[in-house]
Design a protein around this motif. Structure first.
Motif, short mmCIF file in Angstrom:
data_model
loop_
_atom_site.label_atom_id
_atom_site.label_comp_id
_atom_site.label_asym_id
_atom_site.label_seq_id
_atom_site.Cartn_x
_atom_site.Cartn_y
_atom_site.Cartn_z
N TRP A 179 0.85 -1.08 0.04
CA TRP A 179 0.02 0.06 0.01
C TRP A 179 0.88 1.24 -0.31
N TYR A 180 0.38 1.98 -0.86
CA TYR A 180 1.14 3.59 -0.92
C TYR A 180 0.27 4.56 -0.75
N LYS A 181 0.55 5.78 -0.31
CA LYS A 181 -0.19 6.77 -0.04
C LYS A 181 0.57 7.91 -1.14
N GLN A 182 -0.18 8.75 -1.95
CA GLN A 182 0.29 9.65 -2.68
C GLN A 182 -0.39 10.89 -2.20
N ASP A 183 0.35 12.23 -1.73
CA ASP A 183 -0.35 13.33 -1.26
C ASP A 183 -0.48 14.10 -2.48
N SER A 184 -1.04 15.47 -2.22
CA SER A 184 -1.30 16.35 -3.21
C SER A 184 -0.07 16.92 -3.84
N LYS A 185 0.77 16.74 -3.58
CA LYS A 185 2.05 17.09 -4.28
C LYS A 185 2.72 16.02 -5.13
N TYR A 240 -4.55 6.56 -2.58
CA TYR A 240 -3.94 5.44 -1.92
C TYR A 240 -3.83 4.50 -3.13
N PHE A 241 -2.52 4.11 -3.31
CA PHE A 241 -2.32 2.94 -4.21
C PHE A 241 -2.10 1.47 -3.61
N CYS A 242 -2.67 0.55 -4.28
CA CYS A 242 -2.16 -0.74 -3.90
C CYS A 242 -1.58 -1.40 -5.12
N ALA A 243 -0.40 -2.13 -4.91
CA ALA A 243 0.41 -2.58 -5.69
C ALA A 243 0.88 -3.96 -5.29
N SER A 244 1.45 -4.93 -6.26
CA SER A 244 1.82 -6.44 -6.05
C SER A 244 3.15 -6.69 -6.78
#
Lengths: 114, 112
Positions: B34-40, B89-93
């Motif tokens: 799981w990743y979080k990408q903020d407004s920037k 929020y991004f999920c990845a594998s």
């Protein structure tokens, strides 16, 4: 504290030109360096990756150059096309005293003008 | 036949609520993230799971908890949502830990 620094923040290139994005890292434990491409509203997609045992890797129009002693690596996009307009992230993987560590650079917004 | 899928795509909620984001991958990969990408647009890894075992746990608030019912799923639960949780929020594998990662389309969370 930014573990992977990336520049420039934004880049404008004419169609057919060369786009160059640079990254630098501090942690010598990093041993895998991928580049990701992200289009608006989409998830990042792996573009190309390199390990520190080689100094260059080329896939089509995309080339990674790696300088282990300087702790720098860069992405070159040859013959840039408007379809390449996206945000590019460098990243680094490695083991450190806290376990595994995977960090992204802050990103470069590339615009290729037609 | 999407490789990594997330639901919902958009999530708008009030402060203090509890919400979940689901992630599924049909690639047979062993590791999910799981990743979080903020407004920037800054991307930060939050969690990864390898064979149902947490192998990275970044310094995220304990209001966030990943739950993996099986190898193909890694859901993200968020309790007591705060304004600062607003992000994509991004999920990845990936096949194995530290292999190339495949990202989902993202979930845009807005906390009002």
């Amino acid at each position: 504290q930014q573990q992977v620094k990336q520049s420039p923040q934004s880049l404008i290139v004419q169609k057919g030109g060369i786009s160059i994005i640079n990254c630098a890292y501090e942690n010598t434990a990093f041993d895998y360096f991928p580049w990701y491409q992200q289009f608006p509203g989409k998830g990042p997609a792996l573009l190309i990756a390199i390990r520190p045992d080689v100094s260059e890797k080329k896939e089509g129009r995309f080339t990674i150059s790696f300088n282990k002693s300087a702790k720098q690596f860069s992405l070159h996009i040859m013959d840039s096309q408007p379809g390449d307009s996206a945000t590019y992230f460098c990243a680094a993987w490695g083991d450190d005293n806290y376990g595994q560590n995977f960090v992204f650079g802050p990103g470069t917004r590339l615009s290729v003008l037609p | 036949d999407t490789a990594v899928s997330q639901t919902p795509k958009y999530l708008v909620t009030q402060m203090g609520n509890d919400k979940s984001i689901k992630c599924e991958q049909n690639l047979g990969h062993d590791t999910m993230y799981w990743y979080k990408q903020d407004s920037k647009k800054f991307l930060k890894i939050m969690f990864s799971y390898n064979n149902k075992e947490l192998i990275i746990n970044e310094t995220v608030p304990n209001r966030f908890s990943p739950k993996s019912p099986d190898k193909a799923h890694l859901n993200l639960h968020i309790n007591s949502l705060e304004l600062g949780d607003s992000a994509v929020y991004f999920c990845a594998s990936s096949p194995r830990n530290r292999d190339p990662q495949y990202f989902g389309p993202g979930t845009r969370l807005t906390v009002l």
